[in-house]
Scaffold this active site. Structure first.
Site, PDB file in Angstrom:
ATOM      1  N   GLY A  13      17.551   8.963   4.448  1.00 36.85           N
ATOM      2  CA  GLY A  13      18.487   8.266   5.338  1.00 36.85           C
ATOM      3  C   GLY A  13      17.873   7.615   6.559  1.00 36.85           C
ATOM      4  N   LEU A  93      19.603   5.997  -5.414  1.00 41.77           N
ATOM      5  CA  LEU A  93      18.781   6.000  -6.613  1.00 41.77           C
ATOM      6  C   LEU A  93      19.576   6.202  -7.895  1.00 41.77           C
ATOM      7  CD1 LEU A  93      15.708   7.968  -5.204  1.00 41.77           C
ATOM      8  CD2 LEU A  93      16.096   5.491  -5.298  1.00 41.77           C
ATOM      9  N   LYS A  94      20.862   5.866  -7.854  1.00 40.76           N
ATOM     10  CA  LYS A  94      21.676   5.997  -9.065  1.00 40.76           C
ATOM     11  C   LYS A  94      22.118   4.599  -9.480  1.00 40.76           C
ATOM     12  CE  LYS A  94      25.760   8.586 -10.565  1.00 40.76           C
ATOM     13  NZ  LYS A  94      25.302   8.891 -11.901  1.00 40.76           N
ATOM     14  N   ILE A  98      29.093  -2.685 -10.538  1.00 43.46           N
ATOM     15  CA  ILE A  98      29.724  -3.400  -9.415  1.00 43.46           C
ATOM     16  C   ILE A  98      30.956  -4.152  -9.917  1.00 43.46           C
ATOM     17  CG2 ILE A  98      29.385  -5.180  -7.655  1.00 43.46           C
ATOM     18  CD1 ILE A  98      26.373  -4.521  -7.821  1.00 43.46           C
ATOM     19  N   ASN A 108      20.259  -4.392  -1.941  1.00 44.54           N
ATOM     20  CA  ASN A 108      19.338  -3.268  -2.139  1.00 44.54           C
ATOM     21  C   ASN A 108      18.031  -3.547  -1.425  1.00 44.54           C
ATOM     22  OD1 ASN A 108      18.293  -0.839  -3.404  1.00 44.54           O
ATOM     23  ND2 ASN A 108      17.167  -2.159  -4.827  1.00 44.54           N
ATOM     24  N   HIS A 110      13.986  -2.483  -1.737  1.00 43.87           N
ATOM     25  CA  HIS A 110      13.046  -1.881  -2.680  1.00 43.87           C
ATOM     26  C   HIS A 110      11.643  -1.940  -2.069  1.00 43.87           C
ATOM     27  CE1 HIS A 110      11.553  -0.611  -6.576  1.00 43.87           C
ATOM     28  NE2 HIS A 110      10.581  -1.486  -6.406  1.00 43.87           N
ATOM     29  N   ASP A 151      16.764  -3.839  -9.966  1.00 45.21           N
ATOM     30  CA  ASP A 151      15.771  -4.566  -9.151  1.00 45.21           C
ATOM     31  C   ASP A 151      15.612  -6.019  -9.569  1.00 45.21           C
ATOM     32  OD1 ASP A 151      15.287  -2.200  -7.762  1.00 45.21           O
ATOM     33  OD2 ASP A 151      13.656  -1.613  -9.093  1.00 45.21           O
ATOM     34  N   GLU A 180       9.935  -2.443   6.011  1.00 47.90           N
ATOM     35  CA  GLU A 180      11.324  -2.259   5.539  1.00 47.90           C
ATOM     36  C   GLU A 180      12.315  -2.214   6.708  1.00 47.90           C
ATOM     37  OE1 GLU A 180      12.253   0.682   2.565  1.00 47.90           O
ATOM     38  OE2 GLU A 180      10.152   0.893   2.044  1.00 47.90           O
TER      39      GLU A 180
HETATM   40  C1  GAR Z   1      13.050   3.415   1.058  1.00 50.72           C
HETATM   41  O1  GAR Z   1      11.660   3.335   1.125  1.00 50.72           O
HETATM   42  C2  GAR Z   1      13.600   2.432   0.051  1.00 50.72           C
HETATM   43  O2  GAR Z   1      12.874   1.233  -0.019  1.00 50.72           O
HETATM   44  C3  GAR Z   1      13.455   3.209  -1.231  1.00 50.72           C
HETATM   45  O3  GAR Z   1      13.841   4.519  -0.893  1.00 50.72           O
HETATM   46  C4  GAR Z   1      13.490   4.747   0.476  1.00 50.72           C
HETATM   47  C5  GAR Z   1      14.702   5.299   1.172  1.00 50.72           C
HETATM   48  O4  GAR Z   1      14.352   5.829   2.420  1.00 50.72           O
HETATM   49  N1  GAR Z   1      14.281   2.668  -2.288  1.00 50.72           N
HETATM   50  C6  GAR Z   1      13.911   2.624  -3.560  1.00 50.72           C
HETATM   51  O5  GAR Z   1      12.865   3.089  -3.974  1.00 50.72           O
HETATM   52  C7  GAR Z   1      14.919   1.944  -4.470  1.00 50.72           C
HETATM   53  N2  GAR Z   1      14.346   1.683  -5.757  1.00 50.72           N
HETATM   54  P1  GAR Z   1      15.446   6.455   3.360  1.00 50.72           P
HETATM   55  O6  GAR Z   1      16.364   7.353   2.516  1.00 50.72           O
HETATM   56  O7  GAR Z   1      14.679   7.279   4.356  1.00 50.72           O
HETATM   57  O8  GAR Z   1      16.210   5.345   4.021  1.00 50.72           O
END
Ligand code: GAR
Length: 194
Positions: A13, A93-94, A98, A108, A110, A151, A180
């Site tokens: 989060g 991650l699920k 939509i 999203n 990534h 993706d 990010e």
């Molecule tokens: C982030 O690095 C995001 O890019 C990745 O999960 C992390 C979430 O971090 N998402 C993926 O890998 C989606 N395929 P957070 O829960 O600390 O915000």
């Protein structure tokens, strides 16, 4: 117009916290509020962060044998109930189905430069390990609209960073994550301006 965000999470989060911070910061040029946080897992740190901000949070676990569409319908019932106009997958991650009224309004983030290192199995640290194994010299992150393929949807914004020769997956993840943190809010600003 103040935008209303539904933030979907599965884990730590940090993006949720960043978006919630920006929403409270009048100097941030981020005219939005987080109207609901939705997690597919109980007991994750993202829910603690939501509580610290006093945000409405819901846990919706997939039921045994439930279809992707049925789960998606339950998610968007909550999203509509919260009055959200934009849905952000912030480490969610699920697989998400939509409905038509939210097509083009789900975003999203990534942790790679898509279309490289995307698709099933590429999430979190797996992405950074694969980037290092392949010998890439740059990596980064991608913010994109979500369609029915993992993706795959149109790219809104990418930011890149160097891969250093001695990087561990954790080192690279940390460097990409700094990008990010800038990419997601900036992509949302651009998306709302369109
Ligand atoms: C982030 O690095 C995001 O890019 C990745 O999960 C992390 C979430 O971090 N998402 C993926 O890998 C989606 N395929 P957070 O829960 O600390 O915000």
């Amino acid at each position: 117009m103040t935008h209303s965000l539904a933030v979907l999470v599965s884990g730590t989060g940090r993006h949720l916290e960043n978006l919630a911070d920006l929403a409270l910061d009048e100097q941030a040029d981020f005219d939005a509020e987080v109207s609901v946080v939705l997690s597919n897992r109980t007991g994750v740190a993202a829910l603690d962060r939501a509580a610290r901000f006093g945000l409405r949070a819901e846990v919706l676990e997939g039921a045994e044998g439930e279809s992707v569409e049925s789960y998606g319908r339950r998610v968007f019932d909550v999203v509509r109930d919260a009055g959200a106009d934009t849905v952000v997958l912030a480490g969610f991650l699920k697989k998400l189905w939509i409905p038509a009224d939210f097509a083009g309004r789900v975003i999203n983030i990534h942790p790679s430069l898509l279309p490289a290192f995307g698709g099933k199995g590429y999430f979190g640290m797996n992405v950074h390990r694969a980037v290092l194994e392949r010998g890439c010299q740059v990596s980064g992150c991608t913010v994109h609209l979500v369609d029915e393929v993992y993706d795959n949807g149109p790219i809104l914004l990418q930011r890149w960073c160097a891969v250093e020769p001695e990087d561990s997956a954790e080192d690279l993840a940390a460097r990409v994550f700094q990008e990010e943190l800038l990419a997601l809010p900036e992509a949302l600003r651009r998306f709302w301006r369109r």
